[in-house]
Scaffold this motif. Structure first.
Motif, mmCIF file in Angstrom:
data_model
loop_
_atom_site.group_PDB
_atom_site.id
_atom_site.type_symbol
_atom_site.label_atom_id
_atom_site.label_comp_id
_atom_site.label_asym_id
_atom_site.label_seq_id
_atom_site.Cartn_x
_atom_site.Cartn_y
_atom_site.Cartn_z
ATOM 1 N N ALA A 1 7.958 16.479 -1.094
ATOM 2 C CA ALA A 1 8.049 14.845 -1.583
ATOM 3 C C ALA A 1 7.167 14.257 -0.542
ATOM 4 O O ALA A 1 6.943 14.369 0.593
ATOM 5 C CB ALA A 1 9.707 14.603 -0.846
ATOM 6 N N VAL A 2 6.707 13.197 -1.161
ATOM 7 C CA VAL A 2 5.616 12.134 -0.499
ATOM 8 C C VAL A 2 6.592 11.324 0.204
ATOM 9 O O VAL A 2 7.214 10.569 -0.279
ATOM 10 C CB VAL A 2 4.781 11.566 -1.426
ATOM 11 C CG1 VAL A 2 3.749 10.672 -0.764
ATOM 12 C CG2 VAL A 2 4.007 12.720 -2.213
ATOM 13 N N PRO A 3 6.507 11.127 1.804
ATOM 14 C CA PRO A 3 7.170 10.168 2.343
ATOM 15 C C PRO A 3 7.103 8.563 1.877
ATOM 16 O O PRO A 3 5.871 8.270 1.338
ATOM 17 C CB PRO A 3 6.323 10.210 3.615
ATOM 18 C CG PRO A 3 5.788 11.708 3.590
ATOM 19 C CD PRO A 3 5.423 11.800 2.354
ATOM 20 N N ALA A 4 8.055 7.928 1.733
ATOM 21 C CA ALA A 4 8.228 6.414 1.395
ATOM 22 C C ALA A 4 7.113 5.732 2.184
ATOM 23 O O ALA A 4 6.720 5.919 3.101
ATOM 24 C CB ALA A 4 9.570 6.021 1.835
ATOM 25 N N GLY A 5 6.355 4.959 1.212
ATOM 26 C CA GLY A 5 5.318 4.222 1.635
ATOM 27 C C GLY A 5 4.087 4.643 1.691
ATOM 28 O O GLY A 5 2.836 4.206 2.107
ATOM 29 N N THR A 6 3.823 6.016 1.357
ATOM 30 C CA THR A 6 2.517 6.826 1.567
ATOM 31 C C THR A 6 1.445 6.124 0.429
ATOM 32 O O THR A 6 0.660 5.780 1.019
ATOM 33 C CB THR A 6 2.711 8.015 1.345
ATOM 34 O OG1 THR A 6 3.464 8.776 2.167
ATOM 35 C CG2 THR A 6 1.436 8.875 1.216
ATOM 36 N N TRP A 7 1.868 5.955 -0.724
ATOM 37 C CA TRP A 7 1.087 5.509 -1.876
ATOM 38 C C TRP A 7 0.828 4.010 -1.274
ATOM 39 O O TRP A 7 -0.580 3.792 -1.618
ATOM 40 C CB TRP A 7 1.625 5.512 -3.095
ATOM 41 C CG TRP A 7 2.050 7.215 -3.450
ATOM 42 C CD1 TRP A 7 2.988 7.532 -3.676
ATOM 43 C CD2 TRP A 7 0.934 8.048 -3.377
ATOM 44 N NE1 TRP A 7 2.750 9.005 -4.082
ATOM 45 C CE2 TRP A 7 1.437 9.432 -3.947
ATOM 46 C CE3 TRP A 7 -0.519 8.142 -3.214
ATOM 47 C CZ2 TRP A 7 0.697 10.489 -3.857
ATOM 48 C CZ3 TRP A 7 -1.219 9.261 -3.173
ATOM 49 C CH2 TRP A 7 -0.595 10.464 -3.974
ATOM 50 N N ALA A 8 1.822 3.266 -0.863
ATOM 51 C CA ALA A 8 1.257 1.750 -0.634
ATOM 52 C C ALA A 8 0.241 1.857 0.744
ATOM 53 O O ALA A 8 -0.685 1.020 0.323
ATOM 54 C CB ALA A 8 2.750 1.112 -0.036
ATOM 55 N N ALA A 9 0.391 2.608 1.390
ATOM 56 C CA ALA A 9 -0.648 2.933 2.551
ATOM 57 C C ALA A 9 -1.892 3.378 2.190
ATOM 58 O O ALA A 9 -2.853 2.753 2.367
ATOM 59 C CB ALA A 9 -0.188 3.921 3.684
ATOM 60 N N VAL A 10 -1.955 4.193 1.127
ATOM 61 C CA VAL A 10 -3.304 4.647 0.388
ATOM 62 C C VAL A 10 -3.909 3.480 -0.134
ATOM 63 O O VAL A 10 -5.242 3.286 -0.307
ATOM 64 C CB VAL A 10 -2.933 5.958 -0.314
ATOM 65 C CG1 VAL A 10 -4.222 6.185 -1.326
ATOM 66 C CG2 VAL A 10 -2.751 7.158 0.356
ATOM 67 N N ALA A 11 -3.216 2.840 -1.010
ATOM 68 C CA ALA A 11 -3.664 1.568 -1.842
ATOM 69 C C ALA A 11 -4.275 0.587 -0.926
ATOM 70 O O ALA A 11 -5.370 0.235 -1.176
ATOM 71 C CB ALA A 11 -2.493 0.909 -2.423
ATOM 72 N N ARG A 12 -3.628 0.200 0.340
ATOM 73 C CA ARG A 12 -3.848 -0.684 1.448
ATOM 74 C C ARG A 12 -5.349 0.008 1.840
ATOM 75 O O ARG A 12 -6.093 -0.937 1.845
ATOM 76 C CB ARG A 12 -3.211 -0.692 2.381
ATOM 77 C CG ARG A 12 -1.830 -1.831 2.156
ATOM 78 C CD ARG A 12 -1.216 -2.225 3.639
ATOM 79 N NE ARG A 12 -0.665 -1.084 4.338
ATOM 80 C CZ ARG A 12 0.580 -0.504 4.108
ATOM 81 N NH1 ARG A 12 1.012 -0.738 2.879
ATOM 82 N NH2 ARG A 12 0.963 0.621 4.668
#
Length: 105
Positions: A65-76
């Motif tokens: 499972a990808v930790p919450a907020g990972t994709w948002a951090a990658v996008a930022r």
């Protein structure tokens, strides 16, 4: 090929060479001697060996499972929106991480 480590008097196997040895290429005499006394290089070779065994096996590896907020951090970090609705008609992400148009805000 071996590479010197900064600040250390001994040389270590390069990553490419560690992979070669892990995949079954026989190390030379100097490399065997080094591997016998260097836990770091032995661990690197074993890590690559383990990866190779797993890749060749029929064992199913369950996704993590990808930790919450990972994709948002990658996008930022990439300077794009994590919201798929922010994609342009070409499918290319647009805007900034906060969703505002590029160059605004």
């Amino acid at each position: 090929m071996r590479v010197p480590e900064e600040g250390v008097a001994t040389d270590h196997l390069s990553e490419d060479r560690a992979v070669d040895v892990a995949l079954g290429e026989q190390p030379g005499e100097e490399e065997r001697t080094h591997l016998a006394g260097c836990a770091r290089c032995r661990e690197e070779v074993e890590g690559w060996s383990s990866l190779g065994r797993t890749a060749r096996s029929e064992q199913r590896v369950e996704p993590v499972a990808v930790p919450a907020g990972t994709w948002a951090a990658v996008a930022r970090a990439a300077g794009v929106s994590a919201d798929p609705r922010a994609a342009s008609s070409t499918g290319t992400p647009t805007g900034t991480p906060d969703g505002s148009p590029s160059g605004v805000g």
